[in-house]
Design a protein around this motif. Sequence first.
Motif, short mmCIF file in Angstrom:
data_model
loop_
_atom_site.label_atom_id
_atom_site.label_comp_id
_atom_site.label_asym_id
_atom_site.label_seq_id
_atom_site.Cartn_x
_atom_site.Cartn_y
_atom_site.Cartn_z
N GLN A 123 -7.95 -1.45 0.47
CA GLN A 123 -7.29 -0.26 0.51
C GLN A 123 -6.41 -0.35 -0.54
O GLN A 123 -5.98 0.83 -1.13
N LEU A 124 -5.38 -1.40 -1.06
CA LEU A 124 -4.68 -1.51 -1.94
C LEU A 124 -5.42 -1.31 -3.22
O LEU A 124 -4.82 -0.46 -4.27
N SER A 152 -5.85 2.07 -3.70
CA SER A 152 -4.94 3.11 -4.07
C SER A 152 -4.48 3.20 -5.43
O SER A 152 -3.74 4.38 -5.94
N CYS A 153 -4.87 2.24 -6.26
CA CYS A 153 -4.55 2.51 -7.78
C CYS A 153 -5.54 3.09 -8.50
O CYS A 153 -5.38 3.38 -9.68
N TRP A 176 4.12 0.62 -3.44
CA TRP A 176 3.98 -0.05 -4.76
C TRP A 176 4.17 1.08 -5.95
O TRP A 176 4.86 0.42 -6.91
N ASP A 177 3.80 2.20 -5.64
CA ASP A 177 4.08 3.03 -7.02
C ASP A 177 5.65 3.13 -7.19
O ASP A 177 6.26 3.74 -6.48
N LEU A 182 0.83 -1.26 0.17
CA LEU A 182 0.01 0.00 -0.13
C LEU A 182 1.07 1.33 -0.08
O LEU A 182 0.62 2.20 -0.79
N GLY A 183 2.01 1.08 0.81
CA GLY A 183 2.64 2.34 0.98
C GLY A 183 3.84 2.37 -0.13
O GLY A 183 4.53 3.57 -0.15
N LYS A 214 -5.97 6.45 -8.43
CA LYS A 214 -5.43 7.61 -9.00
C LYS A 214 -4.67 7.58 -10.20
O LYS A 214 -4.45 8.51 -10.90
#
Length: 136
Positions: free
Chosen positions: A114-115, A118-119, A84-85, A81-82, A121
């Motif tokens: 949550q994961l 997060s994608c 991957w980008d 989650l914190g 965006k």
Amino acid sequence: MGKTILSKVGGPIQTTVFSQPPLPTQPHRALHMCAFQLALYSLGLLNRVTPNWRSRNYSSQVTWIADHAMEVGAPATLFLLGTWDGHLTPTEIANIADRMSRSHERNTVEAAAQLALSCLKHSVALNPNKHQTHPN
């Protein structure tokens, strides 16, 4: 390096260097998480020298990361989650979140939600034709 650490701590190869009682046949969870993190960061380093990584269709390293995220569960999902980008593409992370959402552990399912969020965006980069479902 991540794969080597995992094999040494009780992964698929029987040469266990570290094991945690009472089940020495299972990998040491903290070291398993360490191997997972090293694999993710090594993929990030590979991405730095591969200019077209954001459009990759397949990576055996991503498959390994996804498989071990599933094994580790919520801690791996929360770590992704914190981080991957820059390491994984939006499609890859959406696929991992989808797999994790089918877990039998409530914490893992919540982390997977949550994961997946997060994608969003990067939703313009998501391609429904690249989505691969994995039976679990």
